[in-house]
Motif scaffolding. Structure first.
Motif, PDB file in Angstrom:
ATOM      1  N   PHE A  38      -6.792   2.630   3.810  1.00  0.00           N
ATOM      2  CA  PHE A  38      -6.139   1.876   2.740  1.00  0.00           C
ATOM      3  C   PHE A  38      -7.047   0.781   2.213  1.00  0.00           C
ATOM      4  O   PHE A  38      -7.755   0.125   2.974  1.00  0.00           O
ATOM      5  CB  PHE A  38      -4.840   1.227   3.241  1.00  0.00           C
ATOM      6  N   PHE A  52       3.033   5.469   7.751  1.00  0.00           N
ATOM      7  CA  PHE A  52       2.251   6.494   7.050  1.00  0.00           C
ATOM      8  C   PHE A  52       1.003   6.855   7.847  1.00  0.00           C
ATOM      9  O   PHE A  52       0.621   8.028   7.921  1.00  0.00           O
ATOM     10  CB  PHE A  52       1.870   5.995   5.657  1.00  0.00           C
ATOM     11  N   LYS A  53       0.384   5.850   8.462  1.00  0.00           N
ATOM     12  CA  LYS A  53      -0.825   6.074   9.251  1.00  0.00           C
ATOM     13  C   LYS A  53      -0.518   6.920  10.492  1.00  0.00           C
ATOM     14  O   LYS A  53      -1.346   7.724  10.926  1.00  0.00           O
ATOM     15  CB  LYS A  53      -1.418   4.733   9.653  1.00  0.00           C
ATOM     16  N   LEU A  81       2.754   0.956   5.983  1.00  0.00           N
ATOM     17  CA  LEU A  81       1.439   1.547   6.224  1.00  0.00           C
ATOM     18  C   LEU A  81       1.318   2.068   7.651  1.00  0.00           C
ATOM     19  O   LEU A  81       0.666   3.094   7.900  1.00  0.00           O
ATOM     20  CB  LEU A  81       0.338   0.525   5.942  1.00  0.00           C
ATOM     21  N   LEU A 137      -6.594   5.286   0.078  1.00  0.00           N
ATOM     22  CA  LEU A 137      -5.491   5.053  -0.849  1.00  0.00           C
ATOM     23  C   LEU A 137      -5.572   3.612  -1.333  1.00  0.00           C
ATOM     24  O   LEU A 137      -5.553   2.675  -0.533  1.00  0.00           O
ATOM     25  CB  LEU A 137      -4.161   5.309  -0.134  1.00  0.00           C
ATOM     26  N   PHE A 183       6.255  10.406   0.623  1.00  0.00           N
ATOM     27  CA  PHE A 183       6.630   9.687   1.832  1.00  0.00           C
ATOM     28  C   PHE A 183       7.578   8.534   1.499  1.00  0.00           C
ATOM     29  O   PHE A 183       8.599   8.326   2.173  1.00  0.00           O
ATOM     30  CB  PHE A 183       5.365   9.174   2.516  1.00  0.00           C
ATOM     31  N   PHE A 216       1.677  10.144  -0.278  1.00  0.00           N
ATOM     32  CA  PHE A 216       2.218   8.800  -0.077  1.00  0.00           C
ATOM     33  C   PHE A 216       3.476   8.586  -0.914  1.00  0.00           C
ATOM     34  O   PHE A 216       4.465   8.012  -0.432  1.00  0.00           O
ATOM     35  CB  PHE A 216       1.163   7.760  -0.435  1.00  0.00           C
ATOM     36  N   ILE A 240      -3.726  12.571  -1.323  1.00  0.00           N
ATOM     37  CA  ILE A 240      -3.205  11.431  -0.569  1.00  0.00           C
ATOM     38  C   ILE A 240      -2.200  10.617  -1.389  1.00  0.00           C
ATOM     39  O   ILE A 240      -1.247  10.062  -0.839  1.00  0.00           O
ATOM     40  CB  ILE A 240      -4.347  10.514  -0.067  1.00  0.00           C
TER      41      ILE A 240
END
Length: 290
Positions: A122, A113-114, A110, A93, A280, A277, A273
């Motif tokens: 990323f 999200f990870k 991050l 991303l 999210f 994201f 992705i």
């Protein structure tokens, strides 16, 4: 020519120096020079002129650099499309993030999200909001996080607004502000314009700027140590309870605010992705992210 050669041209054009380019590419100078010679042999042209002050690209070299940008972007899109055929969320991303958002929100964002999608990687570029918006316009990044009300014509989400405050280690007399030492820092143009307009509406003389620094965080530390007041976004002061703060207000007594946005292209939602994201972010309360 392979994708590594195109990348070499792009980096060398940016650095204008073989030593610096080789270091950035993690290859030796002789290896970079050899690849450059092979490219010149393949195209039967001289790509660069070498001099004491670095390298200068010939017109043919300038053209190849432009092609390099297009080739690398095409290759990136091919890779994304191939990965997008799989149901598993994976890939890289690419984010363009304003400096302020990078310091105060991005690491926690991050990480969360990870935790949910561990196979995603990323690539983050940081800088001024205007530069991040330009990267998005060129499709160099999938998503841009910017401060200020830019004229973005594609998709965007307002993430939050924050007030702009006078911050000081001691109570201040607002009417006497032009005579109190002020600490300034390099601001994005939207914030600077808002603050300058507010000042012009309230005072007939310029501020007494005693210290100028490059970053807002450094500016805050100067304020904490009692070296003067500063005009800062409220989010920057969340961890400084000892600081006195006064919200700037317009003539009609409305708080002066700064917006933070997420910009993206609608067609990027076709990439798994990117869509994941964005969804999210939409379902997340960024005020709770640290």
């Amino acid at each position: 020519m392979d994708d590594r050669d195109w990348l070499i041209l792009q980096v060398l054009y940016r650095e204008k120096n073989i030593t610096k380019a080789a270091k950035e590419l993690f290859i030796s100078q002789p290896a970079l020079t050899h690849r450059l010679q092979q490219m010149e042999k393949e195209f039967h042209v001289q790509i660069v002129n070498r001099g004491r002050r670095g390298v200068q690209f010939t017109p043919q070299g300038e053209y190849l650099v432009k092609c390099a940008e297009e080739m690398l972007l095409t290759l990136q899109k091919i890779k994304e499309n191939v990965l997008n055929m799989d149901d598993q969320l994976t890939g890289t991303l690419r984010l363009g993030v304003s400096n302020f958002f990078t310091d105060y929100k991005l690491p926690g964002l991050l990480r969360l999200f990870k935790e949910r999608f561990p196979d995603v990687e990323f690539k983050v570029t940081t800088g001024w909001s205007s530069d991040m918006a330009h990267l998005l316009y060129k499709h160099d990044v999938h998503i841009a996080f910017v401060k200020g009300d830019y004229n973005w014509q594609d998709q965007k989400e307002l993430l939050f607004k924050e007030t702009i405050c006078i911050a000081s280690a001691q109570p201040v007399d607002i009417n006497n502000l032009p005579n109190i030492p002020r600490i300034d820092y390099h601001q994005d143009r939207f914030l600077k314009t808002s603050v300058d307009n507010w000042w012009a509406e309230n005072y007939s003389q310029p501020p007494l700027v005693s210290i100028e620094v490059d970053k807002a965080e450094t500016c805050k530390k100067m304020v904490v140590n009692g070296l003067g007041y500063a005009i800062l976004p409220s989010m920057l002061l969340d961890d400084a309870a000892e600081i006195y703060r006064y919200t700037l207000k317009t003539k009609d007594q409305q708080p002066l605010t700064r917006s933070t946005w997420m910009f993206y292209h609608e067609d990027s939602l076709k990439i798994n992705i990117v869509k994941a994201f964005i969804e999210f972010i939409q379902n997340l309360d960024l005020k709770d992210v640290h």
